[in-house]
Design a protein around this motif. Structure first.
Motif, PDB file in Angstrom:
ATOM      1  N   ARG A  49       8.927 -10.554 -13.085  1.00 34.53           N
ATOM      2  CA  ARG A  49       9.725  -9.458 -12.553  1.00 34.53           C
ATOM      3  C   ARG A  49       8.781  -8.370 -12.051  1.00 34.53           C
ATOM      4  N   ARG A  50       8.937  -8.000 -10.800  1.00 32.26           N
ATOM      5  CA  ARG A  50       8.036  -7.035 -10.173  1.00 32.26           C
ATOM      6  C   ARG A  50       8.845  -5.914  -9.539  1.00 32.26           C
ATOM      7  N   THR A  51       8.129  -4.874  -9.169  1.00 23.70           N
ATOM      8  CA  THR A  51       8.747  -3.755  -8.478  1.00 23.70           C
ATOM      9  C   THR A  51       9.189  -4.211  -7.085  1.00 23.70           C
ATOM     10  N   PRO A  52      10.404  -3.835  -6.658  1.00 24.04           N
ATOM     11  CA  PRO A  52      10.864  -4.250  -5.322  1.00 24.04           C
ATOM     12  C   PRO A  52       9.932  -3.750  -4.220  1.00 24.04           C
ATOM     13  N   ILE A  53       9.802  -4.538  -3.180  1.00 25.08           N
ATOM     14  CA  ILE A  53       8.867  -4.245  -2.097  1.00 25.08           C
ATOM     15  C   ILE A  53       9.246  -2.976  -1.356  1.00 25.08           C
ATOM     16  N   TRP A  54      10.537  -2.665  -1.274  1.00 25.73           N
ATOM     17  CA  TRP A  54      10.945  -1.471  -0.542  1.00 25.73           C
ATOM     18  C   TRP A  54      10.480  -0.208  -1.256  1.00 25.73           C
ATOM     19  N   LYS A  55      10.424  -0.225  -2.583  1.00 27.60           N
ATOM     20  CA  LYS A  55       9.931   0.938  -3.316  1.00 27.60           C
ATOM     21  C   LYS A  55       8.441   1.138  -3.061  1.00 27.60           C
ATOM     22  N   ILE A  56       7.705   0.057  -3.041  1.00 27.22           N
ATOM     23  CA  ILE A  56       6.270   0.134  -2.796  1.00 27.22           C
ATOM     24  C   ILE A  56       5.999   0.613  -1.374  1.00 27.22           C
ATOM     25  N   LEU A  57       6.770   0.096  -0.416  1.00 28.29           N
ATOM     26  CA  LEU A  57       6.594   0.480   0.983  1.00 28.29           C
ATOM     27  C   LEU A  57       6.891   1.961   1.192  1.00 28.29           C
ATOM     28  N   GLY A 104      -1.482   5.254  -3.969  1.00 31.16           N
ATOM     29  CA  GLY A 104      -0.323   4.361  -3.952  1.00 31.16           C
ATOM     30  C   GLY A 104      -0.590   3.061  -4.678  1.00 31.16           C
ATOM     31  N   PHE A 105      -1.809   2.533  -4.544  1.00 30.50           N
ATOM     32  CA  PHE A 105      -2.170   1.310  -5.254  1.00 30.50           C
ATOM     33  C   PHE A 105      -2.089   1.507  -6.762  1.00 30.50           C
ATOM     34  N   PHE A 106      -2.669   2.601  -7.243  1.00 31.91           N
ATOM     35  CA  PHE A 106      -2.661   2.826  -8.684  1.00 31.91           C
ATOM     36  C   PHE A 106      -1.263   3.138  -9.211  1.00 31.91           C
ATOM     37  N   VAL A 107      -0.457   3.862  -8.444  1.00 34.78           N
ATOM     38  CA  VAL A 107       0.917   4.142  -8.873  1.00 34.78           C
ATOM     39  C   VAL A 107       1.735   2.857  -8.894  1.00 34.78           C
ATOM     40  N   THR A 108       1.547   1.990  -7.910  1.00 33.52           N
ATOM     41  CA  THR A 108       2.254   0.709  -7.873  1.00 33.52           C
ATOM     42  C   THR A 108       1.841  -0.167  -9.050  1.00 33.52           C
ATOM     43  N   LYS A 109       0.566  -0.165  -9.358  1.00 34.96           N
ATOM     44  CA  LYS A 109       0.073  -0.931 -10.508  1.00 34.96           C
ATOM     45  C   LYS A 109       0.698  -0.429 -11.800  1.00 34.96           C
ATOM     46  N   LYS A 110       0.826   0.888 -11.904  1.00 35.27           N
ATOM     47  CA  LYS A 110       1.455   1.466 -13.089  1.00 35.27           C
ATOM     48  C   LYS A 110       2.949   1.129 -13.152  1.00 35.27           C
ATOM     49  N   MET A 111       3.613   1.120 -11.978  1.00 32.28           N
ATOM     50  CA  MET A 111       5.037   0.771 -11.942  1.00 32.28           C
ATOM     51  C   MET A 111       5.259  -0.679 -12.358  1.00 32.28           C
ATOM     52  N   ASP A 112       4.350  -1.581 -11.961  1.00 30.91           N
ATOM     53  CA  ASP A 112       4.474  -2.988 -12.340  1.00 30.91           C
ATOM     54  C   ASP A 112       4.286  -3.174 -13.840  1.00 30.91           C
ATOM     55  N   LYS A 113       3.414  -2.386 -14.450  1.00 31.45           N
ATOM     56  CA  LYS A 113       3.197  -2.495 -15.891  1.00 31.45           C
ATOM     57  C   LYS A 113       4.407  -2.025 -16.671  1.00 31.45           C
TER      58      LYS A 113
END
Length: 115
Positions: A49-57, A104-113
């Protein structure tokens, strides 16, 4: 004139060939595993289960725009204190956009965790 036509055609042929080989090889591997009696769940085993791509974009676009806006402000400040404007604006824009993407990379990594 012929080179102007051959280059795009050959590029699209290479992309098509790589895509075709990828999917046909994957299909053959899966069919061989199914014939040997392997469970079909191994094909989706690595998908978590991962963060949706639209949130990352949206996050990355927002951070890039914040970085570019800050860079224009900093670039105008640098040009006022004597730095050449041809250097100040592009340099700060690329620097701040890169910092925004890294953030953004680090925030996305944190969101995935978290999920």
């Amino acid at each position: 004139m012929a080179a102007a036509i051959l280059i795009p055609i050959s590029f699209f042929l290479v992309v098509f060939a790589i895509t075709y080989l990828h999917y046909s090889t994957r299909n053959k591997e899966r069919m061989a595993l199914i014939e040997k009696g392997a469970d079909a769940s191994i094909f989706v085993q690595g998908k978590t289960r991962r963060t949706p791509i639209w949130k990352i974009l949206i996050l990355n676009i927002a951070l890039i725009l914040i970085g570019v806006g800050t860079a224009i402000f900093v670039g105008s400040f640098l040009s006022e204190i004597g730095v050449d404007s041809e250097v100040a604006y592009p340099g700060t824009i690329f620097l701040m956009a890169g910092i925004g993407l890294l953030t953004g990379f680090f925030v996305t990594k944190k969101m995935d965790k978290e999920e």
